[in-house]
Design a protein around this motif. Structure first.
Motif, PDB file in Angstrom:
ATOM      1  N   THR A 184       1.026  -1.378  -0.024  1.00 16.51           N
ATOM      2  CA  THR A 184      -0.149   0.075   0.034  1.00 16.51           C
ATOM      3  C   THR A 184       1.048   1.221   0.038  1.00 16.51           C
ATOM      4  O   THR A 184       1.013   1.820   0.982  1.00 16.51           O
ATOM      5  N   VAL A 185       1.537   1.411  -1.112  1.00 18.86           N
ATOM      6  CA  VAL A 185       2.355   2.577  -1.102  1.00 18.86           C
ATOM      7  C   VAL A 185       1.627   4.067  -1.575  1.00 18.86           C
ATOM      8  O   VAL A 185       0.794   4.101  -2.205  1.00 18.86           O
ATOM      9  N   PRO A 186       2.294   5.104  -0.763  1.00 18.33           N
ATOM     10  CA  PRO A 186       1.267   6.109  -0.625  1.00 18.33           C
ATOM     11  C   PRO A 186       1.237   6.686  -1.864  1.00 18.33           C
ATOM     12  O   PRO A 186       2.453   6.966  -2.625  1.00 18.33           O
ATOM     13  N   GLY A 187       0.160   7.420  -2.380  1.00 18.94           N
ATOM     14  CA  GLY A 187       0.190   8.052  -3.823  1.00 18.94           C
ATOM     15  C   GLY A 187       0.046   7.073  -4.935  1.00 18.94           C
ATOM     16  O   GLY A 187       0.102   7.512  -6.015  1.00 18.94           O
ATOM     17  N   VAL A 188       0.268   5.805  -4.803  1.00 16.96           N
ATOM     18  CA  VAL A 188       0.221   4.804  -5.699  1.00 16.96           C
ATOM     19  C   VAL A 188      -0.958   3.801  -5.629  1.00 16.96           C
ATOM     20  O   VAL A 188      -1.661   3.873  -6.466  1.00 16.96           O
ATOM     21  N   THR A 189      -1.111   3.335  -4.550  1.00 20.08           N
ATOM     22  CA  THR A 189      -2.172   2.521  -4.262  1.00 20.08           C
ATOM     23  C   THR A 189      -2.454   2.340  -2.864  1.00 20.08           C
ATOM     24  O   THR A 189      -1.626   2.170  -2.108  1.00 20.08           O
TER      25      THR A 189
ATOM     26  N   VAL B 270       5.901  -6.897 -12.286  1.00 17.51           N
ATOM     27  CA  VAL B 270       5.604  -8.223 -11.797  1.00 17.51           C
ATOM     28  C   VAL B 270       6.612  -9.014 -11.082  1.00 17.51           C
ATOM     29  O   VAL B 270       7.818  -8.773 -11.592  1.00 17.51           O
ATOM     30  N   ALA B 271       6.008  -9.385  -9.881  1.00 22.72           N
ATOM     31  CA  ALA B 271       7.288 -10.156  -9.178  1.00 22.72           C
ATOM     32  C   ALA B 271       6.746 -11.737  -8.995  1.00 22.72           C
ATOM     33  O   ALA B 271       5.336 -11.787  -9.022  1.00 22.72           O
ATOM     34  N   VAL B 272       7.356 -12.726  -9.012  1.00 29.56           N
ATOM     35  CA  VAL B 272       6.943 -14.036  -8.396  1.00 29.56           C
ATOM     36  C   VAL B 272       7.873 -14.591  -7.324  1.00 29.56           C
ATOM     37  O   VAL B 272       8.978 -14.403  -7.517  1.00 29.56           O
ATOM     38  N   VAL B 273       6.930 -14.865  -6.331  1.00 28.58           N
ATOM     39  CA  VAL B 273       8.228 -15.499  -5.180  1.00 28.58           C
ATOM     40  C   VAL B 273       7.588 -16.903  -5.011  1.00 28.58           C
ATOM     41  O   VAL B 273       6.422 -17.246  -4.613  1.00 28.58           O
ATOM     42  N   TYR B 274       8.581 -17.778  -5.315  1.00 30.99           N
ATOM     43  CA  TYR B 274       8.446 -19.266  -4.830  1.00 30.99           C
ATOM     44  C   TYR B 274       8.798 -19.528  -3.611  1.00 30.99           C
ATOM     45  O   TYR B 274       9.784 -19.227  -3.090  1.00 30.99           O
ATOM     46  N   ARG B 275       7.907 -20.447  -3.123  1.00 28.28           N
ATOM     47  CA  ARG B 275       8.278 -20.972  -1.532  1.00 28.28           C
ATOM     48  C   ARG B 275       8.671 -19.821  -0.617  1.00 28.28           C
ATOM     49  O   ARG B 275       9.584 -19.852   0.096  1.00 28.28           O
ATOM     50  N   ALA B 276       7.913 -18.690  -0.271  1.00 29.33           N
ATOM     51  CA  ALA B 276       8.161 -17.530   0.252  1.00 29.33           C
ATOM     52  C   ALA B 276       8.580 -18.037   1.739  1.00 29.33           C
ATOM     53  O   ALA B 276       7.840 -19.064   2.273  1.00 29.33           O
ATOM     54  N   SER B 277       9.691 -17.724   2.290  1.00 30.39           N
ATOM     55  CA  SER B 277      10.103 -18.014   3.503  1.00 30.39           C
ATOM     56  C   SER B 277      10.568 -19.647   4.065  1.00 30.39           C
ATOM     57  O   SER B 277      11.149 -19.625   5.094  1.00 30.39           O
ATOM     58  N   TRP B 278      10.334 -20.212   3.218  1.00 29.49           N
ATOM     59  CA  TRP B 278      10.778 -21.933   2.970  1.00 29.49           C
ATOM     60  C   TRP B 278      12.476 -21.635   3.284  1.00 29.49           C
ATOM     61  O   TRP B 278      12.903 -21.149   2.379  1.00 29.49           O
TER      62      TRP B 278
ATOM     63  N   CYS C  70       3.157  -0.519  -7.081  1.00 32.02           N
ATOM     64  CA  CYS C  70       3.898  -0.477  -5.786  1.00 32.02           C
ATOM     65  C   CYS C  70       5.161  -1.151  -5.822  1.00 32.02           C
ATOM     66  O   CYS C  70       6.110  -0.772  -5.265  1.00 32.02           O
ATOM     67  N   LEU C  71       5.562  -2.113  -6.909  1.00 26.35           N
ATOM     68  CA  LEU C  71       6.582  -2.727  -6.982  1.00 26.35           C
ATOM     69  C   LEU C  71       7.755  -1.629  -8.091  1.00 26.35           C
ATOM     70  O   LEU C  71       8.896  -2.126  -8.114  1.00 26.35           O
ATOM     71  N   ASN C  72       7.134  -0.391  -8.475  1.00 25.78           N
ATOM     72  CA  ASN C  72       8.027   0.526  -9.080  1.00 25.78           C
ATOM     73  C   ASN C  72       8.567   1.663  -8.441  1.00 25.78           C
ATOM     74  O   ASN C  72       7.756   2.571  -7.848  1.00 25.78           O
TER      75      ASN C  72
END
Ligand code: SAH
Length: 253
Positions: free
Chosen positions: A124-129, A186-194, A228-230
């Motif tokens: 939730t980046v301010p001014g973006v979304t 776009v980001a893809v996270v595989y097995r986040a935190s494993w 938000c990723l930008n």
């Protein structure tokens, strides 16, 4: 008594303190073996009866629960992430209510939150979304028409797309036809935190399909889309701005 517990996204330390306590006290544990990291079962009593629900039908799960109840045992039903998100938990809760079985729910850290941590990203980046949409793309399991990715994408919010990494080419098409630029991050996270298994891929709508193929990611991944990723979009949050007063602080200018 039955405790429905969120196991967290993979790292066994990301179960809540309460969830770990319930797990360590349970006589019977039924875990969602397709996604729960089995390392977490180290918190169980050595004599606990452990069942993997991936190999069970709904009625078998209910049978194990009802049998334990009759014996006065405590059961933990362990779900991945948080049980409320694609947990297939409602039908189990409804069946327990219908059979007069008492249960409670302990939340867990959902994988979309573990993905944000892996990305070191605020959604939730301010001014973006200021909005996050949690969704999936319709595939073998349909999604209501009113919630198609094409329609949701119109809002230009942060999108966290579950259960769909195998449909990435279709997602790209949907988002392009909803007017997203090919440069949309776009980001893809595989097995986040494993531990030792997490993979983070950052790209754009026009590069991500190839990147994910090259990384051999076919399942257990979170897709995050949105501006938000930008990092070029950043604005300072009002929360820490000297010009902004709130309940805990007066403005200084
Ligand atoms: N209740 C779970 C989601 C279960 S649906 C939760 O709150 O996270 C299963 C989907 O969740 C997977 O297809 C994948 O999209 C996502 N998922 C689960 N664990 C994940 C992890 N560690 N990293 C990335 N995505 C994950």
């Amino acid at each position: 008594m039955v405790h429905i517990v969120g196991a967290g996204p993979g790292d066994p330390e990301l179960i809540t303190v309460k969830g770990q306590k319930l797990l360590s006290e349970a006589d019977v544990v039924i875990y969602a073996g397709s996604l729960v990291n089995e390392e977490i079962l180290k918190f169980c009593k050595p004599e606990a009866e452990i069942y993997n629900s991936a190999q069970m039908m709904f009625e078998e799960i209910m049978h194990v629960i009802a049998f334990a109840e009759r014996a006065g045992k405590t059961t933990v039903r362990l779900h991945t992430g948080d049980p409320s998100i694609y947990g297939a938990v409602q039908e189990q809760m409804d069946a327990m209510t219908a059979r007069g079985i008492e249960f409670d729910v302990t939340p867990g850290v959902s994988s979309f939150l573990a993905a944000a941590a892996a990305l070191k990203q605020e959604y939730t980046v301010p001014g973006v979304t200021q909005t996050v949409i949690i969704t999936r793309r319709g595939g073998r399991t349909p999604v209501p028409d009113s919630e198609s990715l094409k329609k949701l994408a119109q809002h230009q919010t942060t999108l966290c797309i579950f259960l769909s990494v195998n449909l990435l080419p279709e997602i790209k098409q949907d988002l392009m036809s909803a007017g997203f630029k090919s440069s949309t991050p776009v980001a893809v996270v595989y097995r986040a935190s494993w531990p030792g298994e997490e993979k983070v891929i950052k790209g754009r709508l026009d590069t991500i399909v190839k990147q994910v193929q090259e990384a051999n990611i076919e399942r257990t991944a979170m897709i995050v889309v949105g501006q938000c990723l930008n990092s070029e979009n950043r604005q300072q949050s009002k929360l820490y701005s000297p010009k902004f007063s709130h309940m805990f602080r007066q403005a200084r200018f």
